[in-house]
Enzyme design. Structure first.
Site, PDB file in Angstrom:
ATOM      1  CG  ASP A 293      75.696 -40.335  18.515  1.00 17.36           C
ATOM      2  OD1 ASP A 293      74.661 -41.012  18.628  1.00 17.36           O
ATOM      3  OD2 ASP A 293      76.819 -40.849  18.339  1.00 17.36           O
ATOM      4  CD  GLU A 498      75.051 -46.593  15.557  1.00 18.03           C
ATOM      5  OE1 GLU A 498      76.187 -46.670  16.049  1.00 18.03           O
ATOM      6  OE2 GLU A 498      74.678 -45.607  14.903  1.00 18.03           O
TER       7      GLU A 498
END
Ligand code: GLC
Length: 721
Positions: A293, A498
């Protein structure tokens, strides 16, 4: 033909489309220098290639030369906000074509694999259809339609010259405090597996776009409920809840996996050989591409404080099983990798395997033959009528009717005076959530569609529709409410992505709470519409309003779809894919592993405008080990409206060698029923579904007694040696 390769006698094998991807990969690998291999396992973000960097700008020829020719990186991504200066489908296609044009200047002419977060449609592109977020898709229990959505999105993604979507999220959404709950299909591993698989098949079967299951593993259960915070997860919870979606996704042909940015049981996932190699590759048999990621190698130093240098982190991660590093800005990482390989800290064979996994994807996609796209086609394909139609259906089916006292809903289209209030009533962006055009959500002018307010006006053309944003002027609000025949309150959340979405309270914003309390104190009956990508704690709880409709984040078709349900043009069929807690102190409280399960609304809750009765739940009382078990139930629509009834089958293991889950979803179906119609619904349980992860973490079937339940009905059967 775009990108056509003319084959001469001296054409290298890797450029021969008649050879297999495996043959082409081995031929190309053998031709690559070490630096070319290291570039191939490096991914850079598009802003790095722009003259203005984070401030965008045109693609910069010196950076294009450095990144795509000198370093010849294997992959480019558009992260959040990674759009061309002019965000149109045509400009996206031109941008990716330009990237490929430069990549083909590299010595071996290897095209790049271009990745993006197409996580609820091709959501970075202005004009694209924005679909309901996964949590709402979870409420549809409709794998077929979700597959169709993914197939349509694959067309849109491919039309802009992008071959890789970082989707689906396969995280199991157990803790609604987490800012990414809306990206999950909910709290049940069986549901997450089924819907994740449907999205994967929709993408992969297009042959143009590969999927990426994320984020492996244990990302959705940080102890604090905060994104990227440490997770302490027992092996049992991993095996029973968080691993199953990946097992199913691997079987379904998922091409890539993205690793969890967090740490699991004390080890950052990006450094975990146990997760990336022992579990993912050896135990689950994943043979595809493993990508990091965002910036997670560097974060092993700066955030987790786990490695003392980026070089140490690189060695840890590639040796643990990483293939492709989403750096995503410092292309000098390639130089660091070269030093590590030359020093013997990363074996060349490990790099060769990583390169193979990148190249195999490219050859299977036909990327060497067709690296470019036609920008005019992109304009035609993005935001098509078909995509809007699928999104509208999914938005309708994603809504869950949680309360409807005295059949307040559906409303009459002949109403003369309606009050609409709440910040989510006149916003399309708030119906879409984060990662829409921009990382943290779209600006209103960037989206096309109808707000809930506009859609309500269309449904009730004779009505005077008053809109009051909130309760700043309480007197005015109450006066308007008293004069209205119907009051519709649409609340939710600002857009986020997020960690920006982490919540410690699950409460609404103060002005939205005040709005609800003002109407409650004035004893005004109202319809409450929740447009939020997670369960929220509403003042008044499950009695906050006589009618409560949860719409999750329904996307650009959400306004009309909500109005369809409110005025009866769609009979709501959604079922909660996640528990709605009474208090934030209860979470995490998934239905399947919580003993004192006392939620505000339980997993699977959902009403409709008709009444469906279940009867005659049947199962053979005794079955042998290894046998499949047939379960049938009869449904009858005793009401006056047609419905697509969502039926959920739960199974409880009454006694195995392990104190397993309290009960677990093991089947579901959408059953169309006309008024008065009856249908028999059949389910089949496999031996694997009746097995347990025993104390050695092996999946074994044991003799025992099981309870199957559908709604209020339940019956038992025994599995005998
Ligand atoms: C983000 C997210 C991940 C996404 C990636 C690329 O940080 O964690 O889900 O795919 O970066 O944008």
């Amino acid at each position: 033909m775009l990108g056509m390769t003319v084959l001469g006698a001296d054409t290298p094998l890797y450029l021969n489309p008649k050879a297999t991807p495996e043959q082409r990969t081995e031929d190309l690998l053998a031709r690559m220098t070490l630096r070319e291999k290291l570039g191939q396992v490096t991914q850079i973000e598009i802003h790095r290639l722009m003259t203005g960097f984070w401030n965008k700008g045109p693609l910069d020829s010196s950076w294009m030369q450095t990144v795509l020719v000198d370093y010849a990186v294997g992959s480019i991504l558009s992260g959040g906000d990674g759009s061309p200066m002019k965000n149109t489908p045509e400009e996206w296609a031109k941008m990716t074509n330009e990237v490929q044009r430069w990549a083909l200047k590299s010595r071996l002419k290897i095209p790049v694999l271009y990745g993006i977060d197409a996580v609820h449609g091709h959501n970075n592109v202005i004009g694209a259809t924005i679909y309901p977020y996964n949590l709402g898709l979870g409420a549809t229990f409709n794998p077929e339609l979700i597959k169709a959505y993914a197939a349509k999105t694959a067309e849109e993604v491919a039309a802009t010259g992008i071959q890789w979507t970082f989707a689906p999220v396969l995280d199991v959404g157990i803790d609604p405090r987490w800012g990414r709950t809306h990206e999950t299909f909910g709290e049940d591993p069986y549901l997450v597996s089924a819907l994740g698989v449907s999205q994967i098949k929709g993408f992969e079967e297009s042959g143009k776009v590969i999927s990426c299951g994320k984020h492996f593993n244990g990302y959705s259960v940080p102890k604090s409920g905060k994104d990227r915070h440490p997770a302490e997860v027992s092996p049992r919870e991993l095996y029973e809840i968080h691993f199953p979606p990946y097992r199913a996704a691997i079987k379904a042909g998922m091409s890539s996996v993205m690793i969890n940015s967090g740490a699991v049981n004390g080890v950052p996932a990006h450094a975990s050989k146990w997760l990336m190699t022992d579990i993912l590759r050896k135990e689950m048999g994943f043979k595809g591409l493993v990508v990091s990621d965002w910036e997670d190698i560097a974060k092993m130093v700066t955030y987790h404080r786990y490695a003392s240098s980026v070089e140490d982190a690189l060695a840890l991660s590639y040796n643990a099983g990483l293939d492709l590093n989403m750096v995503p800005m410092d292309v000098e990482t390639v130089d660091q990798l070269e030093r590590l390989v030359k020093a013997g800290r990363i074996p060349v064979e490990r790099i060769n395997d990583a390169v193979r996994n990148v190249l195999l994807v490219k050859f299977r996609l036909g990327l060497f033959e067709n690296p470019m796209v036609d920008p005019n086609m992109a304009e035609k394909i993005i935001g098509s009528r078909e995509s809007k139609a699928i999104a509208h259906k999914l938005a309708q089916q994603s809504m869950v009717l949680l309360r409807n006292e005295k059949d307040l809903l559906p409303l009459s289209k002949d109403l003369k005076n309606i009050l609409v209030t709440g910040p989510s009533a006149d916003s399309i962006s708030r119906l879409c959530g984060g990662w829409t055009i921009r990382w943290q959500g779209a600006q209103e002018h960037e989206l096309s569609g109808k707000t809930v307010l506009e859609a309500i006006k269309e449904k009730a053309p004779k009505a005077k529709v008053t809109f009051i944003h909130d309760a700043r002027n309480a007197k005015r609000l109450v006066k308007a409410a008293k004069e209205a025949e119907a009051v519709i309150v649409v609340v939710g959340e600002k857009t986020y992505a997020e960690g920006e979405g982490d919540s410690e309270t699950l409460q609404l914003a103060a002005n939205e709470e005040k709005l609800i309390k003002t109407l409650q104190n004035a004893k005004i009956p109202f319809v409450l519409v929740g447009a939020a990508g997670r369960p929220l704690i509403i003042p008044g709880g499950n009695k906050a309003a006589p009618a409560i409709l949860w719409a999750f984040l329904p996307g650009t078709e959400g306004g009309p779809a909500i109005a369809d349900v409110l005025f009866g043009d769609y009979n709501p069929s959604g079922r909660l894919p996640i528990t709605f807690p009474t208090s934030v102190n209860q979470v995490p409280m998934p239905y399947h592993t919580t003993k004192a399960y006392k939620p505000m609304f339980p997993f699977g809750a959902g009403l409709s405008y008709t009444k469906v009765e279940a009867s005659g739940l049947q199962v053979k009382p005794k079955v042998g080990m290894g046998q499949k078990v047939q379960v049938t139930v009869d449904l009858k629509n005793t009401g006056k409206r047609a419905v697509e009834e969502v039926v959920l089958l739960f199974v409880k293991n009454n006694g195995s060698s392990i104190l397993g889950m309290s009960k677990q979803l093991q089947g579901f179906a959408r059953v169309p029923l006309k008024p008065g119609e009856s249908r028999k619904v059949a389910f089949e349980l496999t031996p694997e579904q009746l097995s347990v992860w025993n104390k050695d973490m092996k999946l074994v079937q044991e003799p025992g007694r099981f309870t199957v339940s559908v709604g209020e009905l339940s019956t038992q059967f025994a599995v005998e040696k």
